[in-house]
Scaffold this motif. Structure first.
Motif, PDB file in Angstrom:
ATOM      1  N   PRO A 340      24.230  59.793  -5.146  1.00 43.63           N
ATOM      2  CA  PRO A 340      23.565  59.088  -4.046  1.00 43.63           C
ATOM      3  C   PRO A 340      24.042  59.584  -2.691  1.00 43.63           C
ATOM      4  CG  PRO A 340      24.307  57.556  -5.745  1.00 43.63           C
ATOM      5  CD  PRO A 340      24.890  58.888  -6.092  1.00 43.63           C
ATOM      6  N   ALA A 341      23.201  59.420  -1.695  1.00 45.88           N
ATOM      7  CA  ALA A 341      23.499  59.924  -0.354  1.00 45.88           C
ATOM      8  C   ALA A 341      24.807  59.351   0.182  1.00 45.88           C
ATOM      9  CB  ALA A 341      22.349  59.590   0.584  1.00 45.88           C
ATOM     10  N   GLU A 342      25.058  58.074  -0.080  1.00 46.24           N
ATOM     11  CA  GLU A 342      26.291  57.472   0.434  1.00 46.24           C
ATOM     12  C   GLU A 342      27.531  58.061  -0.233  1.00 46.24           C
ATOM     13  OE1 GLU A 342      24.428  54.538  -2.567  1.00 46.24           O
ATOM     14  OE2 GLU A 342      23.772  55.895  -0.962  1.00 46.24           O
ATOM     15  N   ARG A 343      27.387  58.496  -1.484  1.00 43.18           N
ATOM     16  CA  ARG A 343      28.512  59.149  -2.172  1.00 43.18           C
ATOM     17  C   ARG A 343      28.772  60.524  -1.571  1.00 43.18           C
ATOM     18  NH1 ARG A 343      32.242  61.557  -3.737  1.00 43.18           N
ATOM     19  NH2 ARG A 343      32.958  61.928  -5.863  1.00 43.18           N
ATOM     20  N   GLN A 344      27.710  61.239  -1.219  1.00 48.24           N
ATOM     21  CA  GLN A 344      27.865  62.566  -0.651  1.00 48.24           C
ATOM     22  C   GLN A 344      28.325  62.545   0.801  1.00 48.24           C
ATOM     23  OE1 GLN A 344      24.815  65.554  -1.514  1.00 48.24           O
ATOM     24  NE2 GLN A 344      23.800  64.086  -2.866  1.00 48.24           N
ATOM     25  N   ALA A 345      28.145  61.423   1.453  1.00 50.01           N
ATOM     26  CA  ALA A 345      28.407  61.359   2.893  1.00 50.01           C
ATOM     27  C   ALA A 345      29.865  61.564   3.243  1.00 50.01           C
ATOM     28  CB  ALA A 345      27.921  60.020   3.452  1.00 50.01           C
ATOM     29  N   LYS A 346      30.764  61.190   2.336  1.00 51.28           N
ATOM     30  CA  LYS A 346      32.187  61.303   2.642  1.00 51.28           C
ATOM     31  C   LYS A 346      32.948  61.702   1.393  1.00 51.28           C
ATOM     32  CE  LYS A 346      36.119  58.906   4.725  1.00 51.28           C
ATOM     33  NZ  LYS A 346      36.620  57.625   5.324  1.00 51.28           N
TER      34      LYS A 346
END
Length: 371
Positions: A340-346
């Protein structure tokens, strides 16, 4: 500063091809403690492909879709709830998640006489010192607490320095409970798709982003890693052969350095990046932490000179094989990009972009290097 180029780069000695899957001559009844973490799912899939019967024991919090029939037993080793294991027999037990010695003690009490072979997944961090290259006979870390059997997950989270010590005690307890029918595997840094720590993932992601990349040291520091799939598949093969003993389980086949590791990753992820090597002394002065701020990397001098230089001759003689590092890197990046995008964000390890940029600026200003 050095360029990363030449797609299709081949680094000699990086890999021995992983052993192809085939049916085992003798199907086993395999009990896997855990089975839904990092290496467990790979063990399950490989064991099923080899024709084995697989039973999992865990708390049931991470359901999986398996490519075959898998029996799942529920319990909680934190509370001593192992009732689901009572009155059952298996040919082999693979214990993946255990850090706490009382988990091994309790498993031994329930499984005594019920399993013919116990495989304990330990860690390379069990050793007392890391200042020189050594094999499996090197002294282990001594437990410094009051009672190892009273340690809990909460105390371990609060006192991370106990990790290697408690793994060492757990190894001793495994031998006490299961005698000679024990295999102890001490993995190094485990990499590959599914790694939620990002301790290797940082590098494929960072190199794929391109631009100027801060690389630690001078490139000559040693590196040892192992793909979770290679570890998992080899563990199943050890079970098939009932192979006892203690093994350092890391790789690759031939010595690897930070430079050769990054130069193998770059073409695998189609990187357009350039490396700037920053001295260990500078990084230490700026309180940049090896292993966490700059994952995989440990200085190859002083107290950590031997951390990435553990002998792996015994494991290789016992059939440990490796897929190419380039494959691990490419498939790790592909897995990460499916999150998910939130996992990839940081990322959960490595330098944040703004800190990396600041460090590079300071390094070039102080050393006279121009970008």
């Amino acid at each position: 500063m050095s360029a990363l180029a030449v797609p299709g780069l081949v680094v000699p000695g990086l890999a021995l091809a992983a052993e192809p899957t085939g049916r085992s001559e003798k199907p086993l009844r395999i009990l896997i403690m855990g089975g839904t973490g990092f290496i467990g799912p790979h063990q399950v899939r490989y064991a099923l492909a080899r024709g084995h019967q697989v039973t999992l024991f865990n708390r049931g919090r991470q359901p999986q879709d398996w490519p075959g029939q898998v029996e799942e037993l529920l319990g909680d080793r934190n509370t001593g709830d192992l009732k689901a294991l009572e009155g059952r027999e298996w040919d082999v037990c693979v214990d993946n998640p255990t850090t706490l010695p009382f988990w091994v003690r309790d498993a031994g009490r329930v499984l005594h006489g019920k399993v013919g072979h116990y495989i304990f997944i330990s860690t390379i961090s069990t050793y007392a010192a890391n200042d020189r290259a050594a094999d499996e006979a090197a002294p282990l870390a001594a437990y410094s607490g009051k009672d190892p059997m009273a340690e809990t997950a909460e105390t371990l989270r609060a006192h991370g320095e106990l990790y290697g010590q408690l793994k060492a005690v757990s190894e001793q307890e495994a031998k006490r409970q299961f005698g000679d029918a024990v295999t102890i595997i001490r993995p190094g840094l485990i990499i590959g798709p599914g790694d939620e720590t990002d301790r290797f993932t940082y590098w494929p992601v960072r190199l794929a982003r391109g631009g100027e990349v801060l690389a630690p040291g001078d490139g000559a520091d040693p590196v040892q890693v192992i793909d979770a799939r290679d570890l998992a598949e080899w563990t199943v093969r050890l079970a098939e052969r009932t192979t006892p003993g203690v093994y350092n389980a890391t790789g690759p086949l031939q010595p690897l350095t930070m430079r050769s590791m990054l130069e193998a990753i770059a073409p695998a992820v189609h990187a357009e990046a350039r490396l700037t090597w920053v001295s260990t002394a500078f990084l230490q002065a700026q309180k940049v932490s090896p292993w966490s701020d700059l994952p995989v990397w440990i200085p190859g001098q002083g107290d950590t000179a031997g951390f990435h230089r553990r002998s792996i001759a015994r494991a290789q003689a016992a059939g440990l094989t490796y897929r190419p590092l380039s494959v691990s890197a490419a498939e790790t990046l592909a897995w990460f990009r499916r999150q998910p995008a939130e996992r990839q964000a940081k990322l959960r390890a490595g330098l944040p972009p703004e800190r990396e940029a600041k460090l590079l600026e300071m390094w070039k200003a102080g050393s006279g290097v121009r970008g």
